[in-house]
Design a protein around this motif. Structure first.
Motif, PDB file in Angstrom:
ATOM      1  N   ASN A   1      -4.558   5.641 -10.519  1.00 14.45           N
ATOM      2  CA  ASN A   1      -5.071   4.381  -9.991  1.00 14.45           C
ATOM      3  C   ASN A   1      -4.493   3.175 -10.721  1.00 14.45           C
ATOM      4  O   ASN A   1      -4.310   2.113 -10.125  1.00 14.45           O
ATOM      5  CB  ASN A   1      -6.598   4.391 -10.035  1.00 14.45           C
ATOM      6  CG  ASN A   1      -7.168   5.362  -9.031  1.00 14.45           C
ATOM      7  OD1 ASN A   1      -7.201   5.080  -7.839  1.00 14.45           O
ATOM      8  ND2 ASN A   1      -7.592   6.520  -9.494  1.00 14.45           N
TER       9      ASN A   1
ATOM     10  N   GLY B   1       0.813  -1.208   0.000  1.00 11.49           N
ATOM     11  CA  GLY B   1       0.000   0.000   0.000  1.00 11.49           C
ATOM     12  C   GLY B   1       0.847   1.259   0.000  1.00 11.49           C
ATOM     13  O   GLY B   1       0.545   2.225  -0.703  1.00 11.49           O
TER      14      GLY B   1
ATOM     15  N   LEU C   1      -0.450   9.774   1.891  1.00  8.74           N
ATOM     16  CA  LEU C   1      -1.024   8.724   1.062  1.00  8.74           C
ATOM     17  C   LEU C   1      -0.307   7.384   1.197  1.00  8.74           C
ATOM     18  O   LEU C   1      -0.897   6.340   0.926  1.00  8.74           O
ATOM     19  CB  LEU C   1      -1.053   9.152  -0.407  1.00  8.74           C
ATOM     20  CG  LEU C   1      -2.235  10.046  -0.782  1.00  8.74           C
ATOM     21  CD1 LEU C   1      -2.110  10.526  -2.214  1.00  8.74           C
ATOM     22  CD2 LEU C   1      -3.555   9.311  -0.596  1.00  8.74           C
ATOM     23  N   THR C   2       0.963   7.411   1.587  1.00  9.62           N
ATOM     24  CA  THR C   2       1.634   6.133   1.831  1.00  9.62           C
ATOM     25  C   THR C   2       0.918   5.372   2.935  1.00  9.62           C
ATOM     26  O   THR C   2       0.642   4.170   2.818  1.00  9.62           O
ATOM     27  CB  THR C   2       3.104   6.358   2.220  1.00  9.62           C
ATOM     28  OG1 THR C   2       3.171   7.266   3.318  1.00  9.62           O
ATOM     29  CG2 THR C   2       3.894   6.915   1.064  1.00  9.62           C
TER      30      THR C   2
ATOM     31  N   PHE D   1      -6.109  -0.537   1.890  1.00 10.73           N
ATOM     32  CA  PHE D   1      -6.045  -1.907   1.403  1.00 10.73           C
ATOM     33  C   PHE D   1      -6.159  -2.912   2.540  1.00 10.73           C
ATOM     34  O   PHE D   1      -6.804  -3.957   2.403  1.00 10.73           O
ATOM     35  CB  PHE D   1      -4.757  -2.131   0.611  1.00 10.73           C
ATOM     36  CG  PHE D   1      -4.803  -1.561  -0.775  1.00 10.73           C
ATOM     37  CD1 PHE D   1      -5.422  -2.256  -1.806  1.00 10.73           C
ATOM     38  CD2 PHE D   1      -4.237  -0.331  -1.065  1.00 10.73           C
ATOM     39  CE1 PHE D   1      -5.482  -1.741  -3.082  1.00 10.73           C
ATOM     40  CE2 PHE D   1      -4.292   0.197  -2.337  1.00 10.73           C
ATOM     41  CZ  PHE D   1      -4.913  -0.505  -3.360  1.00 10.73           C
TER      42      PHE D   1
ATOM     43  N   GLN E   1     -10.064   6.033   6.653  1.00 13.20           N
ATOM     44  CA  GLN E   1      -8.879   6.794   6.257  1.00 13.20           C
ATOM     45  C   GLN E   1      -9.102   8.313   6.256  1.00 13.20           C
ATOM     46  O   GLN E   1      -8.154   9.081   6.096  1.00 13.20           O
ATOM     47  CB  GLN E   1      -8.375   6.324   4.896  1.00 13.20           C
ATOM     48  CG  GLN E   1      -9.375   6.407   3.759  1.00 13.20           C
ATOM     49  CD  GLN E   1      -9.324   7.706   3.003  1.00 13.20           C
ATOM     50  OE1 GLN E   1      -8.248   8.216   2.746  1.00 13.20           O
ATOM     51  NE2 GLN E   1     -10.478   8.225   2.640  1.00 13.20           N
TER      52      GLN E   1
ATOM     53  N   THR F   1      -1.132   2.853  -9.074  1.00 10.10           N
ATOM     54  CA  THR F   1      -1.272   2.349  -7.706  1.00 10.10           C
ATOM     55  C   THR F   1      -1.468   0.835  -7.688  1.00 10.10           C
ATOM     56  O   THR F   1      -0.759   0.102  -6.991  1.00 10.10           O
ATOM     57  CB  THR F   1      -2.459   3.033  -7.004  1.00 10.10           C
ATOM     58  OG1 THR F   1      -2.204   4.438  -6.912  1.00 10.10           O
ATOM     59  CG2 THR F   1      -2.671   2.464  -5.607  1.00 10.10           C
TER      60      THR F   1
ATOM     61  N   GLY G   1       0.939   3.983  -2.970  1.00  8.46           N
ATOM     62  CA  GLY G   1       0.631   5.390  -2.679  1.00  8.46           C
ATOM     63  C   GLY G   1       1.667   6.337  -3.238  1.00  8.46           C
ATOM     64  O   GLY G   1       1.327   7.365  -3.819  1.00  8.46           O
TER      65      GLY G   1
ATOM     66  N   ASN H   1      -2.941   4.522   1.818  1.00 11.35           N
ATOM     67  CA  ASN H   1      -3.075   3.343   0.971  1.00 11.35           C
ATOM     68  C   ASN H   1      -2.903   2.058   1.765  1.00 11.35           C
ATOM     69  O   ASN H   1      -3.638   1.088   1.568  1.00 11.35           O
ATOM     70  CB  ASN H   1      -2.063   3.383  -0.178  1.00 11.35           C
ATOM     71  CG  ASN H   1      -2.672   3.935  -1.442  1.00 11.35           C
ATOM     72  OD1 ASN H   1      -3.794   3.615  -1.812  1.00 11.35           O
ATOM     73  ND2 ASN H   1      -1.946   4.793  -2.117  1.00 11.35           N
TER      74      ASN H   1
END
Length: 303
Positions: free
Chosen positions: A262, A8, A69-70, A77, A106, A265, A12, A73
């Motif tokens: 996406n 994830g 975002l790291t 997930f 999140q 990702t 990200g 994600n």
């Protein structure tokens, strides 16, 4: 869960690096005044930023989403996979519910991160800038407004993220099944890229007007006195001043961004999980086998 977190995080980072320039354009188009518009559209906004601020201007505010975002994600997930397993059956409804749960959780990280990103993207360049970076931005907001200020736009973020992540994971699951993403398929990676990119577009289309409202609330007061008393007041004032079109402003740059972000990702998540699981499953002393591939490595339900 360790593999979920690693994959994830990697996904990200890849998504942010690919998509941040489009996000900068989206935010500037969403919050500009229609009385004195600075940009005529997506392409003109790109050109103007590069001309006035250079290519790095497109990456203003990068630090906040790159840091956030790291973890987001990894959280998304992990929560989606665990929720789906807890629901007990892999069905379209459960895919939606698991994705919605991940989207809601999140928001705790996403909302302050997007507040900092939005303000950094809109501040003036050069010595006149108000914030030195995302942490300085959040610290200043906290000193002036407390926790309420740091979490400004939380309700609109929650209303946006919860259904959009449900749509995102449901669409991805449906497309990977429809495209026949099977282990050993030589077109597996292109199919996963297509499924991931299309899922991102569907997700944004499902709740985009709420994103416009969220951006306006988080940017409110940055250039003058605050204008909005809340979500409904922002909707009323925006509609009264600019009509229905205000709720699709910046949509073109968002959709241009959604597909590659996406796709990148999910491709990165797939590669990381493929390599990591291949290493875990290989007995000591054996030759390194080809990394396994298949929907189990990319399906959110198995992460």
């Amino acid at each position: 869960m360790a593999l979920d977190f690693l994959a994830g995080c990697a996904g990200g980072v890849a998504g942010v690096l690919v998509g941040h320039p489009f996000d900068t354009v989206k935010v500037r188009l969403q919050v500009q005044s229609m009385e004195k518009p600075q940009y005529r559209g997506t392409v003109h906004c790109f050109q103007a930023i590069i001309k006035q601020e250079g290519v790095l201007g497109l990456y203003r505010g990068l630090g906040s989403p790159l840091l956030g975002l790291t973890f987001i994600n990894a959280l998304v997930f992990g929560v989606q996979g665990n929720t789906l397993r807890a629901l007990g059956r892999d069905s379209p409804l459960n895919q939606f519910l698991a994705g919605a749960a991940a989207g809601a959780i999140q928001c705790v990280i996403c909302c302050p991160m997007e507040l900092a990103k939005t303000r950094l993207q809109l501040q003036e360049a050069g010595p006149a800038r108000a914030y030195r970076g995302p942490l300085d931005c959040l610290a200043q907001v906290y000193r002036r407004e407390g926790l309420r200020g740091v979490n400004r736009g939380m309700v609109s973020t929650l209303l946006r993220e919860t259904p959009s992540f449900g749509v995102y994971f449901l669409t991805y699951d449906t497309l990977t099944r429809a495209l026949g993403c099977e282990p050993g398929d030589r077109l597996l990676v292109p199919k996963l890229l297509l499924a991931g990119g299309t899922s991102g577009i569907a997700s944004w289309l499902s709740t985009y007007p709420l994103d416009v409202v969220k951006s306006r609330l988080q940017a409110d007061g940055l250039r003058g006195a605050p204008r909005y008393r809340g979500i409904l007041d922002c909707v009323r004032q925006s509609y009264r001043a600019e009509g229905c079109r205000v709720f699709t402003r910046g949509l073109a740059s968002t959709l241009l961004r959604a597909f590659p972000v996406n796709a990148a990702t999910f491709a990165t998540v797939t590669v990381v999980l493929s390599y990591a699981r291949g290493e875990e499953d290989r007995p000591e002393g054996d030759a390194v086998p080809a990394a396994p591939a298949g929907p189990a490595l990319a399906q959110p339900s198995s992460l």
